[in-house]
Design a protein around this motif. Sequence first.
Motif, PDB file in Angstrom:
ATOM      1  N   ARG A 161      26.005  20.155 -18.149  1.00  0.00           N
ATOM      2  CA  ARG A 161      24.944  19.555 -17.339  1.00  0.00           C
ATOM      3  C   ARG A 161      25.574  18.486 -16.462  1.00  0.00           C
ATOM      4  O   ARG A 161      26.644  17.983 -16.771  1.00  0.00           O
ATOM      5  N   GLU A 162      24.895  18.146 -15.387  1.00  0.00           N
ATOM      6  CA  GLU A 162      25.379  17.047 -14.557  1.00  0.00           C
ATOM      7  C   GLU A 162      24.987  15.748 -15.237  1.00  0.00           C
ATOM      8  O   GLU A 162      23.810  15.404 -15.306  1.00  0.00           O
ATOM      9  N   ILE A 163      25.985  15.054 -15.755  1.00  0.00           N
ATOM     10  CA  ILE A 163      25.754  13.798 -16.474  1.00  0.00           C
ATOM     11  C   ILE A 163      26.637  12.734 -15.834  1.00  0.00           C
ATOM     12  O   ILE A 163      27.858  12.864 -15.803  1.00  0.00           O
ATOM     13  N   ASP A 164      26.013  11.701 -15.281  1.00  0.00           N
ATOM     14  CA  ASP A 164      26.782  10.584 -14.737  1.00  0.00           C
ATOM     15  C   ASP A 164      27.420   9.828 -15.892  1.00  0.00           C
ATOM     16  O   ASP A 164      26.791   9.595 -16.914  1.00  0.00           O
ATOM     17  N   ASP A 165      28.668   9.464 -15.738  1.00  0.00           N
ATOM     18  CA  ASP A 165      29.389   8.710 -16.764  1.00  0.00           C
ATOM     19  C   ASP A 165      29.299   9.383 -18.128  1.00  0.00           C
ATOM     20  O   ASP A 165      28.838   8.794 -19.107  1.00  0.00           O
ATOM     21  N   TYR A 166      29.728  10.647 -18.178  1.00  0.00           N
ATOM     22  CA  TYR A 166      29.665  11.419 -19.425  1.00  0.00           C
ATOM     23  C   TYR A 166      30.601  10.837 -20.476  1.00  0.00           C
ATOM     24  O   TYR A 166      31.766  10.575 -20.219  1.00  0.00           O
ATOM     25  N   ARG A 167      30.074  10.638 -21.649  1.00  0.00           N
ATOM     26  CA  ARG A 167      30.845  10.175 -22.793  1.00  0.00           C
ATOM     27  C   ARG A 167      30.865  11.298 -23.811  1.00  0.00           C
ATOM     28  O   ARG A 167      29.856  11.556 -24.451  1.00  0.00           O
ATOM     29  N   GLU A 168      31.990  11.954 -23.906  1.00  0.00           N
ATOM     30  CA  GLU A 168      32.111  13.147 -24.748  1.00  0.00           C
ATOM     31  C   GLU A 168      31.720  12.841 -26.179  1.00  0.00           C
ATOM     32  O   GLU A 168      32.178  11.882 -26.777  1.00  0.00           O
ATOM     33  N   ARG A 169      30.853  13.665 -26.695  1.00  0.00           N
ATOM     34  CA  ARG A 169      30.467  13.560 -28.092  1.00  0.00           C
ATOM     35  C   ARG A 169      30.274  14.973 -28.610  1.00  0.00           C
ATOM     36  O   ARG A 169      29.480  15.716 -28.088  1.00  0.00           O
ATOM     37  N   ASN A 170      31.030  15.337 -29.553  1.00  0.00           N
ATOM     38  CA  ASN A 170      30.982  16.628 -30.241  1.00  0.00           C
ATOM     39  C   ASN A 170      30.787  17.837 -29.329  1.00  0.00           C
ATOM     40  O   ASN A 170      30.008  18.738 -29.620  1.00  0.00           O
ATOM     41  N   LEU A 171      31.534  17.897 -28.232  1.00  0.00           N
ATOM     42  CA  LEU A 171      31.424  18.996 -27.282  1.00  0.00           C
ATOM     43  C   LEU A 171      31.824  20.323 -27.916  1.00  0.00           C
ATOM     44  O   LEU A 171      31.146  21.336 -27.725  1.00  0.00           O
ATOM     45  N   VAL A 172      32.902  20.329 -28.683  1.00  0.00           N
ATOM     46  CA  VAL A 172      33.353  21.566 -29.340  1.00  0.00           C
ATOM     47  C   VAL A 172      32.270  22.088 -30.283  1.00  0.00           C
ATOM     48  O   VAL A 172      31.975  23.278 -30.304  1.00  0.00           O
ATOM     49  N   GLU A 173      31.663  21.192 -31.039  1.00  0.00           N
ATOM     50  CA  GLU A 173      30.618  21.592 -31.977  1.00  0.00           C
ATOM     51  C   GLU A 173      29.400  22.150 -31.254  1.00  0.00           C
ATOM     52  O   GLU A 173      28.769  23.100 -31.712  1.00  0.00           O
ATOM     53  N   GLN A 174      29.062  21.569 -30.098  1.00  0.00           N
ATOM     54  CA  GLN A 174      27.929  22.073 -29.328  1.00  0.00           C
ATOM     55  C   GLN A 174      28.204  23.482 -28.809  1.00  0.00           C
ATOM     56  O   GLN A 174      27.328  24.353 -28.864  1.00  0.00           O
ATOM     57  N   VAL A 175      29.418  23.723 -28.303  1.00  0.00           N
ATOM     58  CA  VAL A 175      29.783  25.066 -27.838  1.00  0.00           C
ATOM     59  C   VAL A 175      29.678  26.053 -28.998  1.00  0.00           C
ATOM     60  O   VAL A 175      29.106  27.139 -28.857  1.00  0.00           O
ATOM     61  N   GLN A 176      30.181  25.671 -30.170  1.00  0.00           N
ATOM     62  CA  GLN A 176      30.130  26.564 -31.327  1.00  0.00           C
ATOM     63  C   GLN A 176      28.690  26.865 -31.742  1.00  0.00           C
ATOM     64  O   GLN A 176      28.355  27.994 -32.087  1.00  0.00           O
ATOM     65  N   GLU A 177      27.838  25.869 -31.693  1.00  0.00           N
ATOM     66  CA  GLU A 177      26.437  26.067 -32.067  1.00  0.00           C
ATOM     67  C   GLU A 177      25.770  27.104 -31.160  1.00  0.00           C
ATOM     68  O   GLU A 177      25.011  27.951 -31.619  1.00  0.00           O
ATOM     69  N   ILE A 178      26.079  27.038 -29.881  1.00  0.00           N
ATOM     70  CA  ILE A 178      25.502  27.998 -28.938  1.00  0.00           C
ATOM     71  C   ILE A 178      26.086  29.391 -29.158  1.00  0.00           C
ATOM     72  O   ILE A 178      25.359  30.386 -29.145  1.00  0.00           O
ATOM     73  N   ILE A 179      27.394  29.489 -29.399  1.00  0.00           N
ATOM     74  CA  ILE A 179      28.011  30.790 -29.700  1.00  0.00           C
ATOM     75  C   ILE A 179      27.359  31.402 -30.936  1.00  0.00           C
ATOM     76  O   ILE A 179      27.001  32.587 -30.945  1.00  0.00           O
ATOM     77  N   ASP A 180      27.184  30.606 -31.975  1.00  0.00           N
ATOM     78  CA  ASP A 180      26.582  31.097 -33.223  1.00  0.00           C
ATOM     79  C   ASP A 180      25.135  31.546 -33.033  1.00  0.00           C
ATOM     80  O   ASP A 180      24.657  32.426 -33.743  1.00  0.00           O
ATOM     81  N   ALA A 181      24.431  30.938 -32.087  1.00  0.00           N
ATOM     82  CA  ALA A 181      23.019  31.267 -31.865  1.00  0.00           C
ATOM     83  C   ALA A 181      22.835  32.620 -31.186  1.00  0.00           C
ATOM     84  O   ALA A 181      21.735  33.180 -31.227  1.00  0.00           O
ATOM     85  N   PHE A 182      23.916  33.161 -30.588  1.00  0.00           N
ATOM     86  CA  PHE A 182      23.788  34.410 -29.842  1.00  0.00           C
ATOM     87  C   PHE A 182      24.847  35.425 -30.269  1.00  0.00           C
ATOM     88  O   PHE A 182      25.764  35.744 -29.506  1.00  0.00           O
ATOM     89  N   PRO A 183      24.741  35.954 -31.493  1.00  0.00           N
ATOM     90  CA  PRO A 183      25.698  36.970 -31.928  1.00  0.00           C
ATOM     91  C   PRO A 183      25.585  38.211 -31.043  1.00  0.00           C
ATOM     92  O   PRO A 183      24.521  38.489 -30.490  1.00  0.00           O
ATOM     93  N   GLY A 184      26.695  38.895 -30.882  1.00  0.00           N
ATOM     94  CA  GLY A 184      26.696  40.087 -30.040  1.00  0.00           C
ATOM     95  C   GLY A 184      27.032  39.797 -28.589  1.00  0.00           C
ATOM     96  O   GLY A 184      27.087  40.704 -27.775  1.00  0.00           O
ATOM     97  N   HIS A 185      27.238  38.528 -28.265  1.00  0.00           N
ATOM     98  CA  HIS A 185      27.620  38.140 -26.911  1.00  0.00           C
ATOM     99  C   HIS A 185      29.005  37.504 -26.957  1.00  0.00           C
ATOM    100  O   HIS A 185      29.355  36.825 -27.919  1.00  0.00           O
ATOM    101  N   THR A 186      29.782  37.716 -25.911  1.00  0.00           N
ATOM    102  CA  THR A 186      31.130  37.170 -25.814  1.00  0.00           C
ATOM    103  C   THR A 186      31.144  36.039 -24.799  1.00  0.00           C
ATOM    104  O   THR A 186      30.605  36.179 -23.694  1.00  0.00           O
ATOM    105  N   PHE A 187      31.754  34.932 -25.172  1.00  0.00           N
ATOM    106  CA  PHE A 187      31.878  33.766 -24.296  1.00  0.00           C
ATOM    107  C   PHE A 187      33.343  33.653 -23.886  1.00  0.00           C
ATOM    108  O   PHE A 187      34.221  33.501 -24.737  1.00  0.00           O
TER     109      PHE A 187
END
Length: 144
Positions: free
Chosen positions: A76-102
Amino acid sequence: MGYRTDVTGEFAIEPPLAWSEIKNGPFTTPMALGKAVRLYMASDHNYDLALRVNEESVETTEGTLVRRTAAALVMREIDDYRERNLVEQVQEIIDAFPGHTFTGRLDCEGEENTDLWRVVVREGRALRVEPRIVWPDDEDGGRS
């Protein structure tokens, strides 16, 4: 004021997510109609990521059908982004959509010149990857 991280890149989603998979999910919220490409993100969660949703008008015998699919996961467009658990967020989305390749990556750069890393997906797992620096005149790593 906190430590800022710039993030660029995206993950392509294959096959694209159908509207039925995302319309009532935790990663989307309804938005006003009228744009060809839009971002959907959860309103009740604090996600840094969004699904890029494409709209396509298809003529049918019953009239015009609007087909929505999510073909990419982006920041998302976030001014002054402060990274917080980005890897975990990506994994959560991957897990939510089995059968799709990212596929693809998110390139991350912090305020310090040595703070470079990426989020990649390998075999369905989101990983943080940091670069290795090798001096050109010392390619064997100092082993003599």
